[in-house]
Design an enzyme around this catalytic site. Sequence first.
Site, short mmCIF file in Angstrom:
data_model
loop_
_atom_site.label_atom_id
_atom_site.label_comp_id
_atom_site.label_asym_id
_atom_site.label_seq_id
_atom_site.Cartn_x
_atom_site.Cartn_y
_atom_site.Cartn_z
N LYS A 14 37.89 34.76 51.11
CA LYS A 14 39.03 34.70 52.03
C LYS A 14 38.80 35.54 53.29
O LYS A 14 39.18 35.12 54.38
CB LYS A 14 40.36 35.03 51.35
CG LYS A 14 40.47 36.37 50.69
CD LYS A 14 41.78 36.47 49.91
CE LYS A 14 41.77 37.58 48.88
NZ LYS A 14 41.66 38.94 49.37
N ARG A 89 50.50 39.91 46.43
CA ARG A 89 49.61 39.97 45.26
C ARG A 89 50.36 39.75 43.96
O ARG A 89 49.76 39.68 42.90
CB ARG A 89 49.01 41.34 45.17
CG ARG A 89 47.65 41.72 45.75
CD ARG A 89 46.55 40.76 45.64
NE ARG A 89 45.26 41.37 45.44
CZ ARG A 89 44.40 41.69 46.40
NH1 ARG A 89 44.68 41.52 47.66
NH2 ARG A 89 43.22 42.19 46.09
N ARG A 128 27.90 41.19 47.69
CA ARG A 128 28.66 41.32 48.95
C ARG A 128 28.30 42.61 49.69
O ARG A 128 28.23 43.67 49.09
CB ARG A 128 30.16 41.28 48.65
CG ARG A 128 30.98 41.47 49.92
CD ARG A 128 32.35 40.92 49.84
NE ARG A 128 33.16 41.47 48.76
CZ ARG A 128 34.39 41.06 48.51
NH1 ARG A 128 34.94 40.11 49.24
NH2 ARG A 128 35.08 41.60 47.53
N ARG A 163 31.25 47.67 48.83
CA ARG A 163 32.58 48.20 48.46
C ARG A 163 32.53 48.91 47.11
O ARG A 163 31.81 48.48 46.21
CB ARG A 163 33.58 47.05 48.39
CG ARG A 163 34.13 46.66 49.73
CD ARG A 163 34.94 45.41 49.70
NE ARG A 163 35.92 45.32 48.62
CZ ARG A 163 36.89 44.43 48.58
NH1 ARG A 163 37.04 43.55 49.56
NH2 ARG A 163 37.73 44.38 47.58
N ARG A 174 39.97 43.33 38.34
CA ARG A 174 40.57 42.64 39.49
C ARG A 174 40.85 41.17 39.16
O ARG A 174 41.87 40.62 39.57
CB ARG A 174 39.63 42.73 40.70
CG ARG A 174 39.59 44.12 41.28
CD ARG A 174 38.33 44.38 42.08
NE ARG A 174 38.24 43.62 43.30
CZ ARG A 174 37.10 43.37 43.94
NH1 ARG A 174 35.95 43.80 43.45
NH2 ARG A 174 37.10 42.69 45.05
P1 AMP Z 1 41.00 42.98 48.69
O1 AMP Z 1 40.21 43.50 49.85
O2 AMP Z 1 42.08 42.02 49.11
O3 AMP Z 1 40.12 42.43 47.59
O4 AMP Z 1 41.76 44.25 48.06
C1 AMP Z 1 41.04 45.34 47.52
C2 AMP Z 1 41.96 46.20 46.68
O5 AMP Z 1 43.00 46.74 47.50
C3 AMP Z 1 42.69 45.49 45.55
O6 AMP Z 1 41.90 45.38 44.38
C4 AMP Z 1 43.88 46.42 45.34
O7 AMP Z 1 43.49 47.62 44.67
C5 AMP Z 1 44.23 46.81 46.77
N1 AMP Z 1 45.19 45.87 47.38
C6 AMP Z 1 44.95 45.00 48.41
N2 AMP Z 1 46.05 44.31 48.73
C7 AMP Z 1 47.02 44.74 47.89
C8 AMP Z 1 48.40 44.39 47.72
N3 AMP Z 1 48.98 43.44 48.44
N4 AMP Z 1 49.09 45.05 46.74
C9 AMP Z 1 48.53 46.01 45.99
N5 AMP Z 1 47.24 46.36 46.09
C10 AMP Z 1 46.48 45.75 47.03
#
Ligand code: AMP
Length: 215
Positions: A14, A89, A128, A163, A174
């Site tokens: 995404k 989420r 990644r 990351r 996740r």
């Molecule tokens: P992402 O980059 O979208 O994969 O997000 C990485 C991490 O950030 C996730 O595994 C969560 O720990 C946290 N995170 C991102 N967006 C949210 C959200 N909307 N609500 C809660 N935690 C979030």
Amino acid sequence: MKNIMFIAPPAAGKGTQAELIVEKYHLPHISTGDILREISKEDSEIGEYVRETVASGQLVKDEIIYQLIEQRLKKEDCQNGYIIDGFPRNLEQACEYDKIIERLGYDIGNVILIDIDKATLEQRITGRRICANCNAIYNINDKNNTPKVESVCDQCGGKLYQRSDDNLESFQTRYKTYQEKTEPIIEHYKEKGVLKTVNGNETVENIFKEIEKII
Ligand code: AMP
């Protein structure tokens, strides 16, 4: 242009697709993950909480997310459309988002689900790499998406990093969180008649073509 929301499991691409849209259509890209990774660099109580939660693969508390999102969406650059990635989420966040956009007078726009199988994600997750300077995304396990020079960004020459949550252990948490908490929001958007699905097992270029047809 209509607003665009992405729903996808971790490492489905995404962020990559959002960046391609930014390049071509110049919409602001709001990624809660990116915002949280910035906060996690802070030497503060909240920085520490976010750092630990993100690395574990759990979700950060809703109240923190709501504040971040509303503050960001209020900014002028969002008035003519934006891409939202990583939010909502869970169902609570989806309901809160409905209220936030009503307050701000925004439209949901297109909700794009990237549908992809778990085995592909497992393959991708350890490969990644992200540019610390411009956030461009690469994958060293995908020959079409490796940087020309190891650990160096093709676009800006920045240093690439991995990351803290891109390991198989954190991925399992996740992915489970995605299935249990995030997947139920798909129904929410189906009912509103705004959900569009693209096949995430395709190449980056083909997925982008599908997305362009939608937007
Ligand atoms: P992402 O980059 O979208 O994969 O997000 C990485 C991490 O950030 C996730 O595994 C969560 O720990 C946290 N995170 C991102 N967006 C949210 C959200 N909307 N609500 C809660 N935690 C979030």
